[in-house]
Write a protein that holds these residues in place. Structure first.
Motif, PDB file in Angstrom:
ATOM      1  N   VAL A  35       8.950 -11.011  -6.728  1.00 56.22           N
ATOM      2  CA  VAL A  35       9.712  -9.851  -7.205  1.00 56.22           C
ATOM      3  C   VAL A  35      10.361  -9.137  -6.024  1.00 56.22           C
ATOM      4  CG1 VAL A  35       9.494  -7.563  -8.249  1.00 56.22           C
ATOM      5  CG2 VAL A  35       8.385  -9.522  -9.315  1.00 56.22           C
ATOM      6  N   VAL A  36       9.614  -9.027  -4.921  1.00 51.77           N
ATOM      7  CA  VAL A  36      10.180  -8.412  -3.719  1.00 51.77           C
ATOM      8  C   VAL A  36      11.330  -9.261  -3.187  1.00 51.77           C
ATOM      9  CG1 VAL A  36       9.737  -7.748  -1.325  1.00 51.77           C
ATOM     10  CG2 VAL A  36       8.029  -7.274  -3.094  1.00 51.77           C
ATOM     11  N   ASP A  37      11.077 -10.560  -3.027  1.00 52.81           N
ATOM     12  CA  ASP A  37      12.049 -11.436  -2.371  1.00 52.81           C
ATOM     13  C   ASP A  37      13.313 -11.660  -3.186  1.00 52.81           C
ATOM     14  OD1 ASP A  37      10.260 -11.721  -0.302  1.00 52.81           O
ATOM     15  OD2 ASP A  37       9.484 -13.658  -0.979  1.00 52.81           O
ATOM     16  N   ARG A  38      13.178 -11.758  -4.511  1.00 52.87           N
ATOM     17  CA  ARG A  38      14.318 -12.196  -5.324  1.00 52.87           C
ATOM     18  C   ARG A  38      14.924 -11.111  -6.208  1.00 52.87           C
ATOM     19  NH1 ARG A  38      15.323 -17.402  -4.760  1.00 52.87           N
ATOM     20  NH2 ARG A  38      13.730 -18.680  -3.747  1.00 52.87           N
ATOM     21  N   LEU A  39      14.284  -9.959  -6.297  1.00 56.21           N
ATOM     22  CA  LEU A  39      14.844  -8.867  -7.093  1.00 56.21           C
ATOM     23  C   LEU A  39      15.075  -7.604  -6.253  1.00 56.21           C
ATOM     24  CD1 LEU A  39      12.802  -9.309 -10.380  1.00 56.21           C
ATOM     25  CD2 LEU A  39      15.289  -9.285 -10.230  1.00 56.21           C
ATOM     26  N   VAL A  40      14.027  -7.164  -5.587  1.00 52.78           N
ATOM     27  CA  VAL A  40      14.130  -5.905  -4.845  1.00 52.78           C
ATOM     28  C   VAL A  40      14.962  -6.069  -3.574  1.00 52.78           C
ATOM     29  CG1 VAL A  40      12.818  -4.092  -3.682  1.00 52.78           C
ATOM     30  CG2 VAL A  40      11.948  -5.099  -5.805  1.00 52.78           C
ATOM     31  N   GLU A  41      14.713  -7.133  -2.831  1.00 56.22           N
ATOM     32  CA  GLU A  41      15.446  -7.335  -1.565  1.00 56.22           C
ATOM     33  C   GLU A  41      16.964  -7.363  -1.747  1.00 56.22           C
ATOM     34  OE1 GLU A  41      14.892  -7.220   1.521  1.00 56.22           O
ATOM     35  OE2 GLU A  41      12.983  -8.097   2.112  1.00 56.22           O
ATOM     36  N   PRO A  42      17.497  -8.128  -2.684  1.00 60.13           N
ATOM     37  CA  PRO A  42      18.964  -8.150  -2.806  1.00 60.13           C
ATOM     38  C   PRO A  42      19.547  -6.808  -3.215  1.00 60.13           C
ATOM     39  CG  PRO A  42      17.925  -9.428  -4.565  1.00 60.13           C
ATOM     40  CD  PRO A  42      16.860  -9.125  -3.566  1.00 60.13           C
ATOM     41  N   LEU A  43      18.839  -6.042  -4.044  1.00 61.46           N
ATOM     42  CA  LEU A  43      19.351  -4.736  -4.454  1.00 61.46           C
ATOM     43  C   LEU A  43      19.303  -3.742  -3.286  1.00 61.46           C
ATOM     44  CD1 LEU A  43      17.863  -4.719  -8.012  1.00 61.46           C
ATOM     45  CD2 LEU A  43      20.250  -4.226  -7.495  1.00 61.46           C
ATOM     46  N   LEU A  44      18.211  -3.721  -2.542  1.00 63.31           N
ATOM     47  CA  LEU A  44      18.140  -2.852  -1.370  1.00 63.31           C
ATOM     48  C   LEU A  44      19.137  -3.285  -0.311  1.00 63.31           C
ATOM     49  CD1 LEU A  44      14.305  -2.261  -0.861  1.00 63.31           C
ATOM     50  CD2 LEU A  44      16.017  -0.583  -1.536  1.00 63.31           C
ATOM     51  N   GLY A  45      19.305  -4.604  -0.170  1.00 62.27           N
ATOM     52  CA  GLY A  45      20.266  -5.106   0.810  1.00 62.27           C
ATOM     53  C   GLY A  45      21.679  -4.683   0.494  1.00 62.27           C
ATOM     54  N   GLY A  46      21.990  -4.568  -0.817  1.00 63.41           N
ATOM     55  CA  GLY A  46      23.317  -4.125  -1.205  1.00 63.41           C
ATOM     56  C   GLY A  46      23.579  -2.681  -0.864  1.00 63.41           C
ATOM     57  N   VAL A  47      22.533  -1.853  -0.815  1.00 61.59           N
ATOM     58  CA  VAL A  47      22.697  -0.431  -0.523  1.00 61.59           C
ATOM     59  C   VAL A  47      22.538  -0.140   0.957  1.00 61.59           C
ATOM     60  CG1 VAL A  47      21.791   1.892  -0.985  1.00 61.59           C
ATOM     61  CG2 VAL A  47      21.884   0.195  -2.823  1.00 61.59           C
ATOM     62  N   TYR A  48      21.458  -0.656   1.553  1.00 57.23           N
ATOM     63  CA  TYR A  48      21.108  -0.292   2.926  1.00 57.23           C
ATOM     64  C   TYR A  48      21.382  -1.385   3.945  1.00 57.23           C
ATOM     65  CZ  TYR A  48      18.528   3.489   0.652  1.00 57.23           C
ATOM     66  OH  TYR A  48      18.190   4.582  -0.097  1.00 57.23           O
ATOM     67  N   ALA A  49      21.656  -2.605   3.489  1.00 59.47           N
ATOM     68  CA  ALA A  49      21.728  -3.763   4.384  1.00 59.47           C
ATOM     69  C   ALA A  49      20.450  -3.864   5.200  1.00 59.47           C
ATOM     70  CB  ALA A  49      22.952  -3.686   5.300  1.00 59.47           C
ATOM     71  N   GLY A  50      19.327  -3.449   4.568  1.00 56.22           N
ATOM     72  CA  GLY A  50      18.054  -3.412   5.270  1.00 56.22           C
ATOM     73  C   GLY A  50      17.047  -4.380   4.679  1.00 56.22           C
ATOM     74  N   ARG A  51      15.795  -4.219   5.097  1.00 54.58           N
ATOM     75  CA  ARG A  51      14.718  -5.107   4.699  1.00 54.58           C
ATOM     76  C   ARG A  51      13.617  -4.313   4.000  1.00 54.58           C
ATOM     77  NH1 ARG A  51      16.369 -10.489   5.560  1.00 54.58           N
ATOM     78  NH2 ARG A  51      17.752 -10.498   7.373  1.00 54.58           N
ATOM     79  N   ALA A  52      13.135  -4.846   2.903  1.00 56.77           N
ATOM     80  CA  ALA A  52      12.093  -4.166   2.145  1.00 56.77           C
ATOM     81  C   ALA A  52      10.808  -4.040   2.942  1.00 56.77           C
ATOM     82  CB  ALA A  52      11.822  -4.918   0.842  1.00 56.77           C
ATOM     83  N   GLU A  53      10.607  -4.894   3.936  1.00 55.69           N
ATOM     84  CA  GLU A  53       9.400  -4.834   4.749  1.00 55.69           C
ATOM     85  C   GLU A  53       9.333  -3.566   5.589  1.00 55.69           C
ATOM     86  OE1 GLU A  53       6.872  -6.694   4.615  1.00 55.69           O
ATOM     87  OE2 GLU A  53       7.587  -8.443   3.518  1.00 55.69           O
ATOM     88  N   SER A  54      10.481  -2.972   5.893  1.00 52.97           N
ATOM     89  CA  SER A  54      10.479  -1.788   6.755  1.00 52.97           C
ATOM     90  C   SER A  54      11.010  -0.537   6.064  1.00 52.97           C
ATOM     91  CB  SER A  54      11.302  -2.052   8.021  1.00 52.97           C
ATOM     92  OG  SER A  54      12.632  -2.405   7.684  1.00 52.97           O
ATOM     93  N   LEU A  55      11.733  -0.686   4.951  1.00 53.58           N
ATOM     94  CA  LEU A  55      12.301   0.482   4.290  1.00 53.58           C
ATOM     95  C   LEU A  55      11.216   1.301   3.586  1.00 53.58           C
ATOM     96  CD1 LEU A  55      15.577  -1.039   2.794  1.00 53.58           C
ATOM     97  CD2 LEU A  55      15.398   0.594   4.673  1.00 53.58           C
ATOM     98  N   SER A  56      11.396   2.612   3.638  1.00 53.74           N
ATOM     99  CA  SER A  56      10.419   3.557   3.100  1.00 53.74           C
ATOM    100  C   SER A  56      10.451   3.607   1.575  1.00 53.74           C
ATOM    101  CB  SER A  56      10.719   4.952   3.672  1.00 53.74           C
ATOM    102  OG  SER A  56      10.231   5.974   2.838  1.00 53.74           O
ATOM    103  N   LEU A  57       9.282   3.516   0.968  1.00 53.31           N
ATOM    104  CA  LEU A  57       9.193   3.666  -0.480  1.00 53.31           C
ATOM    105  C   LEU A  57       9.581   5.080  -0.892  1.00 53.31           C
ATOM    106  CD1 LEU A  57       8.250   2.226  -3.139  1.00 53.31           C
ATOM    107  CD2 LEU A  57       6.044   3.344  -2.784  1.00 53.31           C
ATOM    108  N   ASP A  58       9.101   6.090  -0.164  1.00 58.36           N
ATOM    109  CA  ASP A  58       9.399   7.479  -0.519  1.00 58.36           C
ATOM    110  C   ASP A  58      10.884   7.791  -0.399  1.00 58.36           C
ATOM    111  OD1 ASP A  58       6.809   8.140  -1.115  1.00 58.36           O
ATOM    112  OD2 ASP A  58       6.347   8.963   0.849  1.00 58.36           O
TER     113      ASP A  58
END
Length: 487
Positions: A160-183
């Motif tokens: 779910v992280v790799d194939r759903l959350v990562e691409p959506l966060l990448g579209g907004v922040y161009a970042g990585r879910a491993e380091s981006l803040s949940l809060d």
């Protein structure tokens, strides 16, 4: 100081700085406002230019419609009739070698409907089987800020992280879910994480809270989002100076002194108050002398770079016309292109602008992928063309192409970001007549930037009124002293 009105200088002519100038100009007794922008134009990452005769954004192409600050500003500066909405066309995710429909029931990639997720085919059978374990697992303790990946992986599994959350966060922040803040990046999910045991149920509740008939999520300006900054600048009443780089900011007994221009021929600008509306690295340099604690925090904010390759194809080049608005690509797919927007499909007003053409945008580059952006423009265009040939079966060459590079454009909201912002604001708050705003603080989108600008302008207006009251009080005290001496 020239004139009788107090003078406020806004450093930075992006949408945050221009919005701050506009809000300052709306005060009951507005100050004189000067905007100093180092580049040759205002607008920052909002910029529009033509490709194949079609005006198309080079940066952000839309803003959230359900957060009011952006649309309210657009209407206030005369662009209300030009606000348009995207076509109701679904998006896809390129996963496991094919385009698959993005589940509509999701909260920034967190699924709210396991059945819909299963039908999408985005996850493998093993990854899909892991998701419903969230319903029986014990609660995951989130006592303080954690990374997006750490929490969602614990609840729903790695896919779910790799194939759903990562691409959506990448579209907004161009970042990585491993380091981006949940809060900082998923605040509603973070709130639910501290109140609900199940993330699936929390996502369902968040979805259920959305008001019925709320309308489209996004909107843009018919002429492009790049038209907004110029309209705000014109309506602000401020003096806007481009090509003026501020090199130094120092306190004076009566306010602030800014040093601009080259070192061999410096110029100074005097101000009663200052709004710093530039990215974190530039803000850190400007604040280092007078607000070192804020500067140290801002200097630690990391930024990601990206490029947008815009291509205009004959519609006949597509063997099957794209039906959706575009697709996202998870990093695990190992493809250089991270997202594709079929602009002519997504935005109905563009269809008539280029009859017979289909214009699309390919995003390239995430945090840690700077090597991709070291390629020249022709190579980036070739990467985008190869993506279209492989995924959409496009035949032939585009009739026009454009490469826009955004170096160090997207601040990374890493774990602890909200605490960092709080420390910056606390350090700035003790400095009379100083405020900060922009994408570093509360969100990358236009509405969030405008919200920080409104807050900054309010702080400056309050300071000027307090200063005016103190000056008036001092004048009456001096008159009393003179009267007492005469008696």
């Amino acid at each position: 100081m020239e004139g009788t009105r107090p003078h406020v200088v806004v450093i930075g002519g992006g949408i945050a700085g221009l919005a701050a100038a506009w809000h300052l100009g709306r005060a009951a007794d507005p100050p004189r406002v000067t905007v100093l922008e180092g580049a040759a134009r205002v607008g920052g990452k909002l910029h529009v230019s033509e490709i194949a005769g079609i005006p198309l954004d080079e940066g952000a192409e839309a803003m959230l419609a359900r957060r009011p600050e952006g649309t309210e500003l657009a209407r206030a500066v005369g662009l209300g009739d030009d606000l348009v909405h995207p076509r109701a066309a679904g998006a896809s995710i390129y996963s496991r070698g094919a385009l698959r429909p993005m589940p509509k029931a999701n909260v920034m990639g967190v699924p709210a409907d396991v059945g819909e997720l299963a039908r999408s085919g985005i996850l493998s059978p093993a990854g899909l089987a892991r998701v419903p374990l969230d319903l029986v697992l014990p609660a995951t303790l989130v006592a303080s800020d954690v990374s997006v990946a750490a929490y969602i992986r614990a609840r729903l599994g790695g896919e779910v992280v790799d194939r759903l959350v990562e691409p959506l966060l990448g579209g907004v922040y161009a970042g990585r879910a491993e380091s981006l803040s949940l809060d900082a990046t998923l605040p509603r999910v973070a709130t639910a994480a501290r109140a609900e045991r199940s993330l699936l149920r929390a996502a369902q509740e968040i979805r259920a809270e959305a008001p019925a008939g709320a309308g489209p999520v996004f909107t843009t300006v018919r002429q492009g989002m790049g038209a907004l900054p110029a309209a705000v600048a014109a309506a602000s009443g401020a003096e806007v100076r481009t090509g003026v780089m501020v090199r130094e900011l120092r306190r004076t007994p009566h306010g602030w002194r800014l040093v601009t221009g080259p070192a061999r021929a410096p110029e100074t600008v005097e101000a009663d108050a200052v709004v710093v509306a530039v990215p974190a690295p530039a803000a850190a340099r400007l604040l280092s002398a007078e607000v070192p604690k804020a500067a140290a925090e801002l200097a630690r904010v990391e930024y990601a770079s990206m490029a947008i390759v815009t291509l205009a194809y004959p519609r006949a080049a597509f063997p099957v016309p794209p039906e959706g608005s575009g697709y996202l690509v998870p990093p695990v797919e190992g493809r250089p292109v991270k997202a594709v927007t079929f602009s002519s499909v997504k935005w109905p007003h563009l269809s008539g602008a280029g009859p017979g053409l289909l214009v699309l945008r390919c995003s390239i580059g995430r945090l840690g992928e700077e090597h991709l952006l070291q390629r020249d423009d022709d190579e980036l265009v070739a990467l985008a063309m190869a993506e279209m040939a492989q995924v959409a079966g496009v035949r032939g060459l585009p009739v026009a192409s454009r490469v826009t590079r955004w170096g160090g454009a997207l601040p990374q909201y890493e774990v602890g970001h909200l605490d960092r912002v709080a420390r910056v604001r606390a350090a700035v708050a003790v400095q009379p007549g100083l405020a900060v705003c922009g994408a570093t603080y509360e969100g990358l989108g236009v509405p969030a930037c405008v919200a920080t600008a409104r807050t900054a302008a309010g702080r400056i207006i309050a300071h000027l009124r307090e200063h005016a009251g103190q000056a008036a009080g001092g004048e009456w005290q001096e008159r009393d002293r003179r009267a007492a001496g005469a008696g």
